[in-house]
Scaffold this motif. Sequence first.
Motif, PDB file in Angstrom:
ATOM      1  N   ASP A   1      -1.345  40.046   7.151  1.00  0.00           N
ATOM      2  CA  ASP A   1      -2.409  39.759   7.736  1.00  0.00           C
ATOM      3  C   ASP A   1      -3.751  40.463   7.809  1.00  0.00           C
ATOM      4  N   MET A   2      -2.852  41.592   8.395  1.00  0.00           N
ATOM      5  CA  MET A   2      -3.580  43.220   9.025  1.00  0.00           C
ATOM      6  C   MET A   2      -3.001  44.096   7.824  1.00  0.00           C
TER       7      MET A   2
ATOM      8  N   HIS B   1      -6.756  45.448   8.217  1.00  0.00           N
ATOM      9  CA  HIS B   1      -7.454  45.918   9.860  1.00  0.00           C
ATOM     10  C   HIS B   1      -6.263  46.869  10.338  1.00  0.00           C
TER      11      HIS B   1
ATOM     12  N   ARG C   1      -5.070  39.250  14.203  1.00  0.00           N
ATOM     13  CA  ARG C   1      -6.048  38.838  13.688  1.00  0.00           C
ATOM     14  C   ARG C   1      -5.272  37.290  13.843  1.00  0.00           C
ATOM     15  N   TRP C   2      -6.471  36.135  14.131  1.00  0.00           N
ATOM     16  CA  TRP C   2      -5.827  34.548  15.253  1.00  0.00           C
ATOM     17  C   TRP C   2      -6.807  33.790  14.828  1.00  0.00           C
TER      18      TRP C   2
ATOM     19  N   HIS D   1     -10.684  35.596  15.444  1.00  0.00           N
ATOM     20  CA  HIS D   1     -10.806  36.115  15.580  1.00  0.00           C
ATOM     21  C   HIS D   1      -9.737  37.377  15.593  1.00  0.00           C
ATOM     22  N   ALA D   2     -10.157  38.690  15.912  1.00  0.00           N
ATOM     23  CA  ALA D   2      -9.515  39.813  15.687  1.00  0.00           C
ATOM     24  C   ALA D   2      -9.498  40.681  16.777  1.00  0.00           C
TER      25      ALA D   2
ATOM     26  N   ASN E   1      -7.253  32.212   9.747  1.00  0.00           N
ATOM     27  CA  ASN E   1      -8.087  33.039   9.424  1.00  0.00           C
ATOM     28  C   ASN E   1      -9.030  33.323   7.771  1.00  0.00           C
TER      29      ASN E   1
END
Length: 841
Positions: free
Chosen positions: A266-267, A270, A275-276, A279-280, A320
């Motif tokens: 997921d990152m 980023h 990230r969840w 929100h990040a 996400n």
Amino acid sequence: MCSYTVTIIGSCSIGRGSCTHGCEMTALTPALSQGEREPSATLRERLGIPTDARRILVFTESSHWDTNWLQTSEEYFRSRIEPIFFGVLRALEDDPLRVYCIESVFFLRLFWARHPEARDRLRALLEPTAARPAQLRMLSSSFTTADTLLPHPEAILRDFHLGQEWLRRQGLSAYPTTAYFPDNFGHSPHLPSLMRAVGVDSVGVTRIDGMYFVASDFRGQSAYPLKGSTAEVLQKQLRTLDFIWKDDDGAEVLCHWNAFTYFQGDMLAHAGIIRWNGHAAAIPWRTRGHIARRIDGFVRQLEPLARTPYLLCPIGMDFNDPITDLRALLERYNRERYGDTGTWTILAGLDDHFALLGQHKDDLPVLSVDPNPYWMGFYASRPELKQRPTRITRTLVLAEKLSALEPPDAKLEAALHKGWSNVVLMNHHDAITGTSPDRISHSEQKTWLDDAEAAAKDALRRASAGGPVPAPIAPTREIQWRREGSSLRVTTPHYALCFSRARGWCITSFVALGKEQLMGIGFDLIVYSDEGGLWRLGHEYRGGGFTERDRASLRPAKIDVVAIEGGVAIVLQSDLRGKRFTRTVTCRGDDPLLRLRVEGHVARRQTVTARFEMTHGPVGLRMDTIGGSIERPRERGHSPTFWPVPSTLSLRGPTHALHCAFEAPSAVSFSPAHALEWIVARNSTKERAFGILPVLAHPIGGTNDALQTHEAAMFVTTGPVGHPIPPELRRRLELAWLPDDIHAVKRWVRTLVQCDDADVSFSAIKRADVGDGVIVRLIHEHPWGKSVNIAIPGREIRAAFLCDAREHDLAPLEVAGGEARVGIVQRLTTVRLLVPGCPDA
């Protein structure tokens, strides 16, 4: 004894022999179909993999959507599901080669209903064409990502069936043969049998016993995988994340374990922490150097645990958004770095990954695993959320059996549909588990149960109208009871009990079939101070606590002996840690079952168990699971170890077996000191360590201040080790958990469809939803190669077909003399019967 059978076929450094836990390794031949559907070269070409690529990093993108956890389903839908769906639609339409996966049907159905203007767009992405596969992939046909340790087996099968039915009614052709369980807290050791029953041949899982999961413990990552765990076998001994999971009746699924979480990737684009949920705690970072470092890091994690060229990196943290231009980032890496690193990256579906693995299945180990306990507290958190779905499912199954051979009734069918549609939602791994906060549990989840229960009762009322009149109750055999000073003795034709006032009126002798069952005290109540929360008991993590504080045998108690029809009820009242608990022991002359009931309020941060101190001697601990039965060790990873028992546990010695039966799923322990105990009440709050510290991965808690009840029964049988519970006792247990006024209906139902093997039972008899006829589901605990005859008294079976639980026909069956001949080679067998005179709904 460890619960693994390990087979390595192909290039492996472990040959026939034993693993470090003494598990025998046997030569088994996998017989999976994955990878046989599409030739290897064609599959790789379709996925854009160069012919010379020897290491392929497969990204799969999804988003984990809890039906309700921190928010209600409606709140999640408005705040996250709608924007995610519209973002996915745009991303896939902008890039015709991009793929996105949906875990389950629940939110797809809701979005489909709320946005009819988007249906054509959805259909275009969900349906494959001659030129390309579907871009929007269903990872499962179920409504939920179902827990597989606690729900009624029939509820799990219906979850997959009802979701598939919804897809079919919308004209969608998706028929997933995968299932994804990214966030379940352990899995049934008979998951392969369950999946075979619904036509699934590959599964993805994350949480297995002994694995490291970020921020869940104050032990460091170096402490993991834990000794003796499934994670240790896979990660340290076999060094693989991909394997063939085979259970003891021969069912197999191709399995992938997300050892580095279901949101490992997921990152990717980023820089930051996480990230969840939209929100990040991070900032977008899409430079070529950052992307390359991320990809190379994933490879360093995954490659040492790969037996094939294919490394799976899941993207799928809770709620996400899709990663912007994800495939373009991977293509840039391939152009610029493939020549140096030898790593080719692709974005594909989980089904594509399993198809690629299927080309190498001979290189994968075959394992029989029991990936439990991952966590143990949720087995007993919020017991009402386990008891009510079990009762509702029993009621719906009974109503279906009563009506399956009758002309359809629209109101009855509507009640059945409403009941099933609501109760299967409780399968979710944050619903029946009791791991949602109070606001969600006490509102939406209980509303689903209220609606399901009302519909189930309505269906049963309609189905049983005009049914059998209860026969007069036959005279019962007498029992004797007498007070002898500070003792109470009860004698029935099946057992004898002694209760002691000096021991808080606990049982001090339990003689059945001429054998004393107790070494010490029985039906004692033990109060533990429990620092755990909704997910875990306090002793499962560093800094927690699970400490005995009180017991009924140390406290004075009040006793009442109440005459009931055919027997007596011994009612015991004790005050423990300021709370009143009532134990009721029911004895009847015509009943070999010793009935046990506990009810009471438990203080917060406390757990209460019922304990029996059993006699010493060699004994095997066997219990049912969802989908089968298994022998388990007394302890594994924790002391005490509580196991999830859906309904029955057996302590089997050389000549006798003591059995415990439970009205609903229970958490049961059997210690090395021969103490058998199960949790009867729990009021878990938020997990804490060292008395003050929160556990970051478990941010919420809950309370259960209401009255809690627990129903159990004990009985003893004779026979050699491994001898099953006799069919007549199993049928008696079925009646034990039903209201007395429907016992006659239940007995009558057993006559409607018959089998010539008494060891076969019918878990379902229902009108077919797909095609014609009647669907019957057979259960046989020891099915190895048997053939049985199925008959419907007064009716002639015209044709029969083997099918799966989604009612997809697999093969015709022999029919002779109006009876169907069924080969029983698995525990769960589903059959379609075509019977003249049974109109379809």
